[in-house]
Write a protein that holds these residues in place. Structure first.
Motif, PDB file in Angstrom:
ATOM      1  N   TYR A  22       2.287   2.470  11.688  1.00 16.87           N
ATOM      2  CA  TYR A  22       2.036   2.081  13.089  1.00 16.87           C
ATOM      3  C   TYR A  22       3.351   1.750  13.808  1.00 16.87           C
ATOM      4  CZ  TYR A  22       0.764  -0.598  17.194  1.00 16.87           C
ATOM      5  OH  TYR A  22       0.679  -1.045  18.478  1.00 16.87           O
ATOM      6  N   LEU A  23       4.213   0.984  13.130  1.00 13.06           N
ATOM      7  CA  LEU A  23       5.492   0.603  13.756  1.00 13.06           C
ATOM      8  C   LEU A  23       6.253   1.854  14.193  1.00 13.06           C
ATOM      9  CD1 LEU A  23       6.720  -2.186  11.292  1.00 13.06           C
ATOM     10  CD2 LEU A  23       5.919  -2.505  13.645  1.00 13.06           C
ATOM     11  N   LEU A  24       6.163   2.902  13.379  1.00  3.36           N
ATOM     12  CA  LEU A  24       6.921   4.120  13.660  1.00  3.36           C
ATOM     13  C   LEU A  24       6.174   5.073  14.594  1.00  3.36           C
ATOM     14  CD1 LEU A  24       8.170   4.509  10.009  1.00  3.36           C
ATOM     15  CD2 LEU A  24       9.636   4.043  11.976  1.00  3.36           C
ATOM     16  N   ASN A  25       4.896   4.799  14.844  1.00  4.97           N
ATOM     17  CA  ASN A  25       4.075   5.665  15.707  1.00  4.97           C
ATOM     18  C   ASN A  25       3.138   4.830  16.568  1.00  4.97           C
ATOM     19  OD1 ASN A  25       4.373   8.629  14.598  1.00  4.97           O
ATOM     20  ND2 ASN A  25       4.242   7.291  12.825  1.00  4.97           N
ATOM     21  N   PRO A  26       3.664   3.935  17.407  1.00  2.00           N
ATOM     22  CA  PRO A  26       2.772   3.007  18.116  1.00  2.00           C
ATOM     23  C   PRO A  26       1.811   3.696  19.087  1.00  2.00           C
ATOM     24  CG  PRO A  26       5.044   2.810  18.910  1.00  2.00           C
ATOM     25  CD  PRO A  26       5.074   3.741  17.737  1.00  2.00           C
ATOM     26  N   GLU A  27       2.130   4.919  19.481  1.00  2.00           N
ATOM     27  CA  GLU A  27       1.274   5.615  20.447  1.00  2.00           C
ATOM     28  C   GLU A  27       0.127   6.375  19.765  1.00  2.00           C
ATOM     29  OE1 GLU A  27       3.909   8.703  18.967  1.00  2.00           O
ATOM     30  OE2 GLU A  27       4.164   6.585  19.367  1.00  2.00           O
ATOM     31  N   VAL A  79       9.710  -3.025   1.047  1.00  4.54           N
ATOM     32  CA  VAL A  79       8.774  -2.509   2.053  1.00  4.54           C
ATOM     33  C   VAL A  79       7.340  -3.019   1.790  1.00  4.54           C
ATOM     34  CG1 VAL A  79       8.261  -0.316   0.878  1.00  4.54           C
ATOM     35  CG2 VAL A  79       8.249  -0.410   3.379  1.00  4.54           C
ATOM     36  N   ASN A  80       7.068  -3.436   0.546  1.00  8.45           N
ATOM     37  CA  ASN A  80       5.766  -4.041   0.217  1.00  8.45           C
ATOM     38  C   ASN A  80       5.707  -5.459   0.784  1.00  8.45           C
ATOM     39  OD1 ASN A  80       6.201  -1.860  -1.634  1.00  8.45           O
ATOM     40  ND2 ASN A  80       4.550  -2.628  -2.910  1.00  8.45           N
ATOM     41  N   THR A  81       5.746  -5.562   2.086  1.00  7.39           N
ATOM     42  CA  THR A  81       5.629  -6.848   2.790  1.00  7.39           C
ATOM     43  C   THR A  81       4.817  -6.626   4.057  1.00  7.39           C
ATOM     44  OG1 THR A  81       7.788  -6.303   3.728  1.00  7.39           O
ATOM     45  CG2 THR A  81       7.751  -8.091   2.116  1.00  7.39           C
ATOM     46  N   LEU A  82       4.238  -7.697   4.569  1.00 11.74           N
ATOM     47  CA  LEU A  82       3.490  -7.608   5.818  1.00 11.74           C
ATOM     48  C   LEU A  82       4.462  -7.569   6.994  1.00 11.74           C
ATOM     49  CD1 LEU A  82       0.816 -10.288   4.949  1.00 11.74           C
ATOM     50  CD2 LEU A  82       0.651  -7.798   4.716  1.00 11.74           C
ATOM     51  N   ALA A  83       3.994  -7.112   8.146  1.00 14.30           N
ATOM     52  CA  ALA A  83       4.855  -7.033   9.334  1.00 14.30           C
ATOM     53  C   ALA A  83       5.408  -8.417   9.691  1.00 14.30           C
ATOM     54  CB  ALA A  83       4.074  -6.441  10.501  1.00 14.30           C
ATOM     55  N   GLU A  84       4.609  -9.482   9.479  1.00 12.45           N
ATOM     56  CA  GLU A  84       5.090 -10.839   9.823  1.00 12.45           C
ATOM     57  C   GLU A  84       6.320 -11.186   8.976  1.00 12.45           C
ATOM     58  OE1 GLU A  84       1.663 -13.435   8.587  1.00 12.45           O
ATOM     59  OE2 GLU A  84       3.155 -14.236   7.209  1.00 12.45           O
ATOM     60  N   ALA A  85       6.406 -10.660   7.753  1.00 13.21           N
ATOM     61  CA  ALA A  85       7.592 -10.885   6.907  1.00 13.21           C
ATOM     62  C   ALA A  85       8.732  -9.966   7.342  1.00 13.21           C
ATOM     63  CB  ALA A  85       7.234 -10.647   5.445  1.00 13.21           C
ATOM     64  N   LEU A  87       5.356  -9.048  16.896  1.00 13.09           N
ATOM     65  CA  LEU A  87       6.081  -8.759  15.646  1.00 13.09           C
ATOM     66  C   LEU A  87       6.735  -7.377  15.663  1.00 13.09           C
ATOM     67  CD1 LEU A  87       3.432 -10.007  13.033  1.00 13.09           C
ATOM     68  CD2 LEU A  87       5.454 -11.241  13.840  1.00 13.09           C
ATOM     69  N   VAL A  88       6.325  -6.546  16.636  1.00 13.29           N
ATOM     70  CA  VAL A  88       6.720  -5.134  16.595  1.00 13.29           C
ATOM     71  C   VAL A  88       8.238  -4.941  16.653  1.00 13.29           C
ATOM     72  CG1 VAL A  88       6.626  -2.949  17.868  1.00 13.29           C
ATOM     73  CG2 VAL A  88       4.525  -4.224  17.419  1.00 13.29           C
TER      74      VAL A  88
END
Ligand code: 13P
Ligand code: SF4
Length: 305
Positions: free
Chosen positions: A69-74, A113-119, A289-290
């Motif tokens: 999602y971060l890499l493709n928000p649209e 990379v095995n972390t949540l976006a908040e991390a 967080l984005v």
């Protein structure tokens, strides 16, 4: 030959202009209809390159969908089963990182990379098991707050002069951390010619028995180019499904047939079909967080290219 459900999913993908990305640990029936299969890094890079699709179906765990999602928000990012979470990623909430940053203000924060976006939003940069060393060596700081996987942290610490401080102290993947080295020793005796490929999330006593320590993508590349014909594969059991499908002329033996990531396997064909029809569940990342989490992921991709 594809079964009826697989054919229907392929038709739905066409109709909805969707692409199906899947991690190396998915079952054979899911791998057989994937448009792209890879390790965490390869999936991030692939997600960053998708231009002409409207929907991305992600057969992996939550943090992978968030990264897509971060890499493709649209685009619409669908995850066939919302309960497909990585327990290790959930061991590192943002507040633990904030406390560690306050305690070690001169340390860089490198998160698996095995972390949540908040991390990820608290990280200077993200890494995967394929590029962790390269990422750490690229930084100026000598002190590195590293998490959540203590075993990957120990592996990295062995190969760098920098000080690696684990956050949390005891983060691990239940699939890899509990592997019994005695069982691997018995298999090594049974298959003396086999090359032993171990994932760095495995505990150090198992890592010690490895010929090579590799990410799942690294295992794919290594089997392709190695002169050996037989391999003992020490990671989640379906890695061998992928290896034996791509390289039928070689023999890849899963060292632990009970090394099974339960949440990865939640994505059944039935759920993939349903999620394409309903266009849900959707994965997103909270707006606040984005920016920071994307920055940490993008930095890693730039260094890894
Ligand atoms: P890879 O990046 O090696 O595929 O690892 C991801 C993972 O979750 C391993 O358990
Ligand atoms: Fe998470 Fe371990 Fe499953 Fe990988 S194998 S997704 S680290 S629980």
């Amino acid at each position: 030959m594809l079964n009826q459900l697989q054919k229907e999913i392929n038709e739905l993908k066409e109709e909805k202009n969707a692409i199906l990305l899947c991690h190396n640990y998915q079952t054979k029936e899911v791998q057989d209809i994937a448009d792209f299969i890879g390790d965490s890094l390869e999936l991030c890079i692939k997600a960053s390159q998708i231009r002409d699709k409207d929907i991305l179906v992600f057969c992996g765990v939550d943090f992978m969908g968030e990264t897509a999602y971060l890499l493709n928000p649209e685009k619409k990012i669908l995850i066939p089963d919302n309960y497909a979470k990585c327990p290790m990623a959930h061991m590192l909430p943002a507040d633990i990182i904030k406390k560690a940053k306050a305690k070690y203000p001169d340390a860089a924060v490198v998160l698996y990379v095995n972390t949540l976006a908040e991390a990820k939003a608290e990280a200077d940069i993200v890494c995967t098991s394929a590029n962790a060393l390269k990422i750490i060596q690229s930084l100026d700081e000598d002190k590195i707050l590293f998490g959540p996987d203590k075993n990957l942290g120990k592996y990295v610490a062995k190969h760098t002069d920098k000080t690696i401080i684990p956050i949390p102290e005891d983060g691990y993947c239940y699939v890899h951390n509990n592997l019994d080295p005695e069982r691997l020793l018995i298999l090594k005796e049974k298959y003396p010619e086999a090359e032993v490929l171990v994932h760095p999330e495995a505990n150090p006593n198992v890592q010690k028995l490895a010929d090579k320590i590799l990410s799942t993508g690294g295992m794919m590349n290594h089997v392709a180019k190695s002169e050996n014909n037989q391999f003992l594969i020490v990671t989640e059991v379906d890695m061998c499904t992928r290896l034996n499908k791509e390289y039928p002329e070689k023999e890849c033996i899963p060292a632990y047939t009970d090394a099974f990531c339960e949440t990865m396997k939640l994505h059944s064909l039935k759920k993939i079909k349903e999620c394409l029809i309903k266009e849900e569940p959707i994965i997103t990342v909270p707006e606040e967080l984005v920016e920071n989490s994307l920055k940490a992921v993008q930095k890693m991709i730039d260094i890894s290219k």
